[in-house]
Design an enzyme around this catalytic site. Structure first.
Site, PDB file in Angstrom:
ATOM      1  N   SER A   1       0.838  -1.203   0.000  1.00 18.12           N
ATOM      2  CA  SER A   1       0.000   0.000   0.000  1.00 18.12           C
ATOM      3  C   SER A   1       0.871   1.250   0.000  1.00 18.12           C
ATOM      4  O   SER A   1       2.017   1.223   0.468  1.00 18.12           O
ATOM      5  CB  SER A   1      -0.923   0.020   1.225  1.00 18.12           C
ATOM      6  OG  SER A   1      -0.176   0.092   2.429  1.00 18.12           O
TER       7      SER A   1
ATOM      8  N   ASP B   1      11.931   4.797   8.906  1.00 19.59           N
ATOM      9  CA  ASP B   1      13.365   4.669   8.622  1.00 19.59           C
ATOM     10  C   ASP B   1      14.097   5.979   8.860  1.00 19.59           C
ATOM     11  O   ASP B   1      15.130   6.029   9.539  1.00 19.59           O
ATOM     12  CB  ASP B   1      13.589   4.224   7.172  1.00 19.59           C
ATOM     13  CG  ASP B   1      13.210   2.779   6.933  1.00 19.59           C
ATOM     14  OD1 ASP B   1      13.034   2.033   7.908  1.00 19.59           O
ATOM     15  OD2 ASP B   1      13.071   2.397   5.749  1.00 19.59           O
TER      16      ASP B   1
END
Length: 226
Positions: A69, A80
């Site tokens: 998605s 991250d």
């Protein structure tokens, strides 16, 4: 399920996204421990590394359960970047007695966030995924290699993150009088292997920043010439 409409709530509860939420919790826990409870640095490291490894499993889950998605990609990217920025902020604090190191870690935060944000923006403007071959067509060869060669991608990412983790461990063991000589020696040898990968990652980041900015300018030129 194939005949049912997918809602936003369904997407938010995709298995890879649940893993992503766990990564966020682990990252926040690790950074909190590093700053507020430095004596628990070992637990902080475990949480941080667990969050980093979780990045591998959310991608595997997305592919296995066909739950890729756009939101998942966004969550992954933000997690991250925030994880790395958080650890670099901690390193700036740990090495605050050395202005050169503090400046270096700050510059690395700026480079990491700006290069990845520009990369994502430049590919989204072309309606491409930031890691796809089409999205990186015409980019500098290091950028293409980084996103299309999984071994090189892993070498750069793992090397960079574990360099930062190793520097944090080194700062913590040096803050304690004795008792960690074996760990200190191991970390110093480990840094000899990981630092080159970290340096390559920064070269990739610079290349990514320049290539993505040029791609956006090139897109503007094409739009003006229509």
């Amino acid at each position: 399920m194939a005949n049912e409409s997918i809602t936003a709530d369904n997407v938010l509860l995709y298995i890879p996204n649940l893993i992503g939420y766990l990564r966020v919790v682990l990252t926040i826990t690790s950074i909190t421990l590093m700053i507020c409870f430095p004596s628990n640095w070992d637990i902080a490291i475990i949480c941080y590394v667990a969050s980093f490894v979780g990045d591998l499993f959310d991608g595997m889950a997305a592919r296995k359960f066909n739950q890729c998605s756009t939101f998942g990609g966004l969550l992954d990217m933000v997690t991250d970047r925030c994880s790395t920025a958080g650890l670099l902020c901690v390193l700036s604090r740990e090495y605050s007695d050395e202005p050169t190191f503090a400046l270096l870690f700050t510059m690395l935060i700026i480079l990491d966030i700006s290069s990845h944000w520009c990369q994502m923006y430049s590919t989204i403007s072309l309606q491409q995924h930031h890691k796809s071959a089409d999205g990186n067509k015409g980019r500098f060869f290091l950028v293409r290699w980084y996103y299309l060669s999984y071994p090189f991608f892993g070498y750069c990412c793992v090397g960079a993150e574990f360099t930062y983790v190793a520097l944090y461990i080194l700062a913590r063991v040096n803050a304690v009088d004795g008792g960690y000589e074996t760990i200190k020696t191991f970390v110093e040898y480990f840094l000899m292997a990981s630092v080159p990968a970290c340096v390559v990652k920064q070269v990739v980041n610079v290349s990514q920043l320049c290539s993505s900015c040029y791609a956006v300018a090139e897109h503007d030129a094409k739009e003006k010439n229509k």
